[in-house]
Design an enzyme around this catalytic site. Structure first.
Site, short mmCIF file in Angstrom:
data_model
loop_
_atom_site.label_atom_id
_atom_site.label_comp_id
_atom_site.label_asym_id
_atom_site.label_seq_id
_atom_site.Cartn_x
_atom_site.Cartn_y
_atom_site.Cartn_z
NE ARG A 106 -25.34 -3.92 -14.90
CZ ARG A 106 -25.57 -4.67 -15.97
NH1 ARG A 106 -25.29 -4.20 -17.18
NH2 ARG A 106 -26.02 -5.90 -15.85
CB THR A 140 -31.83 1.97 -13.47
OG1 THR A 140 -30.61 1.97 -12.68
CG2 THR A 140 -33.02 2.24 -12.56
CG ASP A 152 -22.19 -10.01 -11.12
OD1 ASP A 152 -23.08 -9.15 -11.06
OD2 ASP A 152 -21.05 -9.85 -10.62
CG ASP A 184 -22.40 -12.04 -7.87
OD1 ASP A 184 -22.07 -11.35 -6.88
OD2 ASP A 184 -23.53 -12.00 -8.39
O1 LIG Z 1 -21.24 -1.75 -18.61
P1 LIG Z 1 -22.20 -1.81 -17.47
O2 LIG Z 1 -23.61 -2.06 -17.91
O3 LIG Z 1 -22.10 -0.60 -16.59
O4 LIG Z 1 -21.86 -3.10 -16.60
C1 LIG Z 1 -20.55 -3.43 -16.29
C2 LIG Z 1 -20.28 -3.25 -14.82
O5 LIG Z 1 -20.94 -4.29 -14.07
C3 LIG Z 1 -19.97 -5.01 -13.32
O6 LIG Z 1 -19.84 -4.50 -12.04
P2 LIG Z 1 -21.02 -4.53 -10.97
O7 LIG Z 1 -21.80 -3.26 -11.03
O8 LIG Z 1 -21.78 -5.80 -11.11
O9 LIG Z 1 -20.25 -4.49 -9.60
P3 LIG Z 1 -19.36 -5.65 -8.92
O10 LIG Z 1 -18.02 -5.58 -9.57
O11 LIG Z 1 -19.32 -5.28 -7.49
O12 LIG Z 1 -20.04 -6.97 -9.13
C4 LIG Z 1 -18.70 -4.82 -14.10
O13 LIG Z 1 -17.53 -5.09 -13.36
C5 LIG Z 1 -18.80 -3.40 -14.58
O14 LIG Z 1 -18.34 -2.44 -13.63
O1 LIG Z 2 -22.47 -9.53 -18.29
C1 LIG Z 2 -22.26 -8.76 -17.33
C2 LIG Z 2 -22.88 -7.52 -17.22
C3 LIG Z 2 -22.60 -6.72 -16.16
N1 LIG Z 2 -21.73 -7.16 -15.20
C4 LIG Z 2 -21.12 -8.36 -15.30
O2 LIG Z 2 -20.32 -8.71 -14.44
N2 LIG Z 2 -21.41 -9.14 -16.36
MG LIG Z 3 -21.42 -7.45 -10.28
#
Ligand SMILES: O=P(O)(O)OC[C@H]1O[C@H](OP(=O)(O)OP(=O)(O)O)[C@H](O)[C@@H]1O
Ligand SMILES: O=c1cc[nH]c(=O)[nH]1
Ligand SMILES: [Mg+2]
Length: 206
Positions: free
Chosen positions: A102, A106, A197, A200
């Site tokens: 994500r 944006t 997150d 993370d």
């Molecule tokens: O519903 P949304 O607003 O799309 O957000 C949720 C997304 O954000 C997180 O991933 P992230 O993009 O942070 O990637 P990551 O798993 O590498 O941390 C999570 O695992 C989802 O995929």
């Molecule tokens: O709360 C949130 C939103 C997006 N991605 C995450 O991992 N946590």
């Molecule tokens: Mg993430």
């Protein structure tokens, strides 16, 4: 449709994820545990086949899940421990991968890599712990539909009311099994109370 888990063990484990003292290793193991429970809730009505096995008393017809009809697909990174957990229960299920991120400016998701087996006549179990705006899950589902998945089930751990509504409106044919729907989405599109997150937290990069 979506179904929020009523299992008190699931709630107990979700709260362990929220605790900042939970280390990345424990965080991943807890995600594995929750995912195995969610998978057994989601697969409760999954078609079974009869298999003839040899037991200590001789041949026996038994009912087994038709694992060949399933494909497990995590949305990386944070979906990875969900796959690891479920593969301990169903070690011969096929797996595919979607790597999405994500954009934190944006909140739009971007697909960086995919490796998806043939989905024709398959039920896909799409794995992502977090449903914030719902954008990543909606885009992931659309991608799997474009690959002709017969049926899509999602397993998720924490969602916002906004994100869950968006996903179910965009894809009413998808069955969503979610551990917990939290209070709200905040001004930065993070889930509150949530857990921060998830990627993370799982991979020690915060
Ligand atoms: O519903 P949304 O607003 O799309 O957000 C949720 C997304 O954000 C997180 O991933 P992230 O993009 O942070 O990637 P990551 O798993 O590498 O941390 C999570 O695992 C989802 O995929
Ligand atoms: O709360 C949130 C939103 C997006 N991605 C995450 O991992 N946590
Ligand atoms: Mg993430």
């Amino acid at each position: 449709m979506y179904k929020e888990s009523t299992n008190v063990v699931v709630k107990h484990l979700v709260n362990r994820l929220r605790d900042v003292r939970t280390t990345s290793n424990e965080f991943r193991l807890t995600i594995e545990e929750i995912s195995r429970i969610l998978a057994s809730e989601a697969l409760n009505d999954f078609p079974t086949i009869t298999q003839n096995i040899n037991t200590w008393q001789g041949a026996l017809d038994v009912e087994v899940i038709e694992v060949q009809k399933l494909v497990l697909i995590p949305i990386l990174r944070a979906g990875e421990p969900m796959l690891t957990g479920i593969l301990r229960t169903l070690p011969y299920a096929k797996s595919g991968f979607l790597a999405m991120k994500r954009d934190e400016e944006t909140s739009l998701s971007k697909l960086f890599y995919e490796n998806i087996p043939n989905l024709e006549n398959k039920t896909v179990i799409l794995l992502d712990p977090m449903v914030a705006t719902g954008g990543s899950l909606i885009d992931g589902i659309e991608y799997l539909k474009s690959k002709n998945a017969k049926k899509i089930i999602t397993l998720n751990i924490i969602g916002s009311p906004f994100g869950v509504k968006k996903v179910t409106e965009a894809h009413p044919d998808v069955d969503m099994f979610i551990a917990q729907i939290d209070e709200r989405l905040d001004e930065n599109n993070y889930i509150r109370p949530g857990l921060g997150d998830a990627g993370d937290r799982a991979f020690n990069t915060h």
